[in-house]
Design a protein around this motif. Structure first.
Motif, PDB file in Angstrom:
ATOM      1  N   MET A  79      11.312  -8.202  15.375  1.00 22.92           N
ATOM      2  CA  MET A  79      11.983  -8.830  16.514  1.00 22.92           C
ATOM      3  C   MET A  79      12.454  -7.775  17.502  1.00 22.92           C
ATOM      4  O   MET A  79      12.858  -6.674  17.103  1.00 22.92           O
ATOM      5  N   LYS A  80      12.403  -8.136  18.780  1.00 26.56           N
ATOM      6  CA  LYS A  80      13.008  -7.317  19.838  1.00 26.56           C
ATOM      7  C   LYS A  80      13.855  -8.248  20.690  1.00 26.56           C
ATOM      8  O   LYS A  80      13.369  -9.238  21.232  1.00 26.56           O
ATOM      9  N   LEU A  81      15.145  -7.931  20.801  1.00 30.51           N
ATOM     10  CA  LEU A  81      16.097  -8.835  21.427  1.00 30.51           C
ATOM     11  C   LEU A  81      16.130  -8.668  22.941  1.00 30.51           C
ATOM     12  O   LEU A  81      15.620  -7.685  23.492  1.00 30.51           O
ATOM     13  N   GLY A 213      18.529 -14.578  36.193  1.00 26.45           N
ATOM     14  CA  GLY A 213      17.329 -15.238  35.720  1.00 26.45           C
ATOM     15  C   GLY A 213      17.344 -15.473  34.221  1.00 26.45           C
ATOM     16  O   GLY A 213      18.370 -15.357  33.544  1.00 26.45           O
ATOM     17  N   SER A 214      16.185 -15.791  33.681  1.00 29.73           N
ATOM     18  CA  SER A 214      16.054 -16.125  32.265  1.00 29.73           C
ATOM     19  C   SER A 214      16.069 -14.865  31.400  1.00 29.73           C
ATOM     20  O   SER A 214      15.976 -13.739  31.889  1.00 29.73           O
ATOM     21  N   LYS A 215      16.149 -15.088  30.079  1.00 32.76           N
ATOM     22  CA  LYS A 215      16.164 -13.998  29.098  1.00 32.76           C
ATOM     23  C   LYS A 215      15.080 -14.291  28.060  1.00 32.76           C
ATOM     24  O   LYS A 215      14.808 -15.457  27.746  1.00 32.76           O
ATOM     25  N   THR A 216      14.496 -13.239  27.514  1.00 34.00           N
ATOM     26  CA  THR A 216      13.363 -13.411  26.604  1.00 34.00           C
ATOM     27  C   THR A 216      13.515 -12.530  25.373  1.00 34.00           C
ATOM     28  O   THR A 216      13.927 -11.367  25.470  1.00 34.00           O
ATOM     29  N   VAL A 217      13.188 -13.093  24.215  1.00 30.71           N
ATOM     30  CA  VAL A 217      13.128 -12.343  22.959  1.00 30.71           C
ATOM     31  C   VAL A 217      11.698 -12.412  22.430  1.00 30.71           C
ATOM     32  O   VAL A 217      10.947 -13.343  22.759  1.00 30.71           O
ATOM     33  N   SER A 218      11.328 -11.423  21.616  1.00 22.60           N
ATOM     34  CA  SER A 218       9.947 -11.328  21.127  1.00 22.60           C
ATOM     35  C   SER A 218       9.911 -11.269  19.602  1.00 22.60           C
ATOM     36  O   SER A 218      10.779 -10.649  18.963  1.00 22.60           O
ATOM     37  N   TYR A 219       8.876 -11.903  19.032  1.00 25.30           N
ATOM     38  CA  TYR A 219       8.634 -11.902  17.596  1.00 25.30           C
ATOM     39  C   TYR A 219       7.177 -11.494  17.360  1.00 25.30           C
ATOM     40  O   TYR A 219       6.276 -11.867  18.118  1.00 25.30           O
TER      41      TYR A 219
END
Length: 437
Positions: A79-81, A213-219
């Motif tokens: 994960m990257k927050l 704006g929006s926020k994004t996390v990655s898996y």
């Protein structure tokens, strides 16, 4: 044909192979293992489904869950927050069973304002009961690159790992202490990125900021090595000591766990006496990890960007990070309670006056308040000044004081006078206040 139908067909075709091989491992693509729960286009799939992102805006977040249920296993996710101001947001990776008395094992990241660290929040629910939170500020910035997070769940314990280093362990004390433990209900994997600004940051005082704006996390790189709900004895059949079924921390793992508890754990329910006025939960026994340890190799805590670089910055920022789960002081180790010195107890095996006539040391039942004629060496506390003319070694309570030149000190000097009993020490169990040592 829809992607949903295609994924179902893939599952159907591969299921017999999995059953034949009896290998409880899953593929590593989103299409085969997961399905979206909400968020529409806010879920994006990259690299043929091996990398996926969740985006949150002012209207909604997004999430997904596993298609299968598992009863014990090892669950890994990179994960990257979301960087920057993440206040009010929660990023999750957990397993749960959606039943009235649900079981759940949590990894949740509570967001914070820029310059303050994320709080890694862990918890365990069993039979609907939780309240077993521990929180951490990690030794790295989880927004800069991917890091691996792991839940190991087997019949004896639950272990949380970060980059394969243990940060917490919860043991199964159900049979020993009656503490509920999740062991009978299959669970699904869930991941989500959602708005919880009513409680997530400083008890809801700091709200999510959508002005940028929006926020994004990655898996990515997920791996589910677990037992399907229908696989009997899967969790106990593997005898490999390195498998998740038999996972053991070892000496190095215990050292790392000690270091984590000393350096980066910022909240522990077992130290919150104010929260449990009737006594701490039964599983909160003295820890085997009380002594501080050296940091694990490569795990030197770094201050997050903008954080106070002082020595205690990680710990001092806890209250700001999430007062809804305020930092609770570590439970102090109980100091050693001094024990009163025991009074000297005479040794009946070595009486003061040897008496071969009575080696069993029988007390005098005839006169417990007075002297013991079996031991003339002990004076009569009732009337020590009056000697006994019949036996100068035994005091006489009736005759007036007559000096006894034959035995002025007490012990008999007349060997012709028999001494039927001699216990050596006058110990009267019926009147301990009159015992003499």
């Amino acid at each position: 044909m829809s992607s949903c139908k295609v994924s179902n067909m893939v599952i159907f075709l591969t299921l017999p192979l999995v059953m034949m091989a009896s290998i409880p491992a899953s593929a590593k693509t989103f299409y085969e293992d997961f399905e979206q729960t909400y968020g529409d286009q806010r879920l994006q799939l990259l690299d043929n489904g091996q990398h996926f992102t969740l985006t949150q805006d002012k209207d909604s977040g997004a999430g997904f869950k596993s298609k299968n249920e598992y009863l014990f296993g090892r669950f890994d996710m990179d994960m990257k927050l979301a960087p920057g101001n993440s206040a009010g947001t929660v990023t999750t990776f957990y397993v749960i069973t959606l039943t009235p008395e649900h079981d759940e094992i949590d990894i949740e990241f509570l967001g914070n304002a820029s310059g303050n660290p994320y709080t890694l929040h862990t918890n365990v629910y069993s039979k609907g009961k939780g309240n077993k939170e521990e929180q951490f500020h990690l030794w790295f910035d989880p927004t800069q690159e991917f890091h691996n997070y792991t839940i190991i769940w087997n019949p004896t314990r639950i272990i949380w790992l970060v980059d394969n280093s243990p940060i917490r362990i919860f043991k199964n004390f159900e049979s020993e202490l009656g503490v509920p433990y999740p062991h009978s209900k299959p669970m699904r994997v869930y991941c989500s990125f959602w708005n919880a600004d009513d409680w997530a940051t400083q008890g809801g005082k700091v709200k999510a900021d959508w002005s940028q704006g929006s926020k994004t996390v990655s898996y990515k790189n997920h791996n589910i090595n677990a037992c399907m709900s229908w696989q009997q004895d899967c969790a106990t059949s593997n005898k490999d000591p390195k498998s998740w079924q038999n996972y053991d921390l070892g000496e190095a793992g215990h050292d790392r766990l000690r270091w984590v508890r000393e350096k980066i754990r910022v909240s522990n329910y077992c130290a919150d006496k104010g929260r449990f006025p009737e006594g701490l939960p039964r599983e909160c026994m003295p820890s085997e990890f009380e002594n501080p340890a050296d940091p694990p190799a490569g795990a030197v805590p770094a201050n997050p960007p903008g954080a106070n670089p002082s020595k205690n910055s990680l710990k001092s920022s806890t209250a700001k990070a999430n007062p809804s789960h305020p930092r609770r002081p570590r439970q102090p180790v109980n100091p050693a309670i001094p024990k009163p010195a025991k009074p000297a107890v005479p040794n009946p095996a070595k009486p003061a006056i040897p008496n071969p006539a009575n080696p069993a040391n029988i007390p005098n039942p005839a006169n417990p308040a007075g002297p013991n004629p079996a031991n003339p060496a002990i004076p009569n506390p009732a009337n020590p000044a009056i000697p006994n003319p019949l036996n100068p070694a035994i005091p006489n309570p009736t005759n007036p004081p007559i000096p006894n030149p034959a035995n002025p000190t007490g012990p008999t000097s007349n060997p012709t006078i028999p001494q039927p009993i001699n216990i050596g020490i006058n110990i009267d169990p019926r009147n301990p206040k009159r015992n003499h040592y």
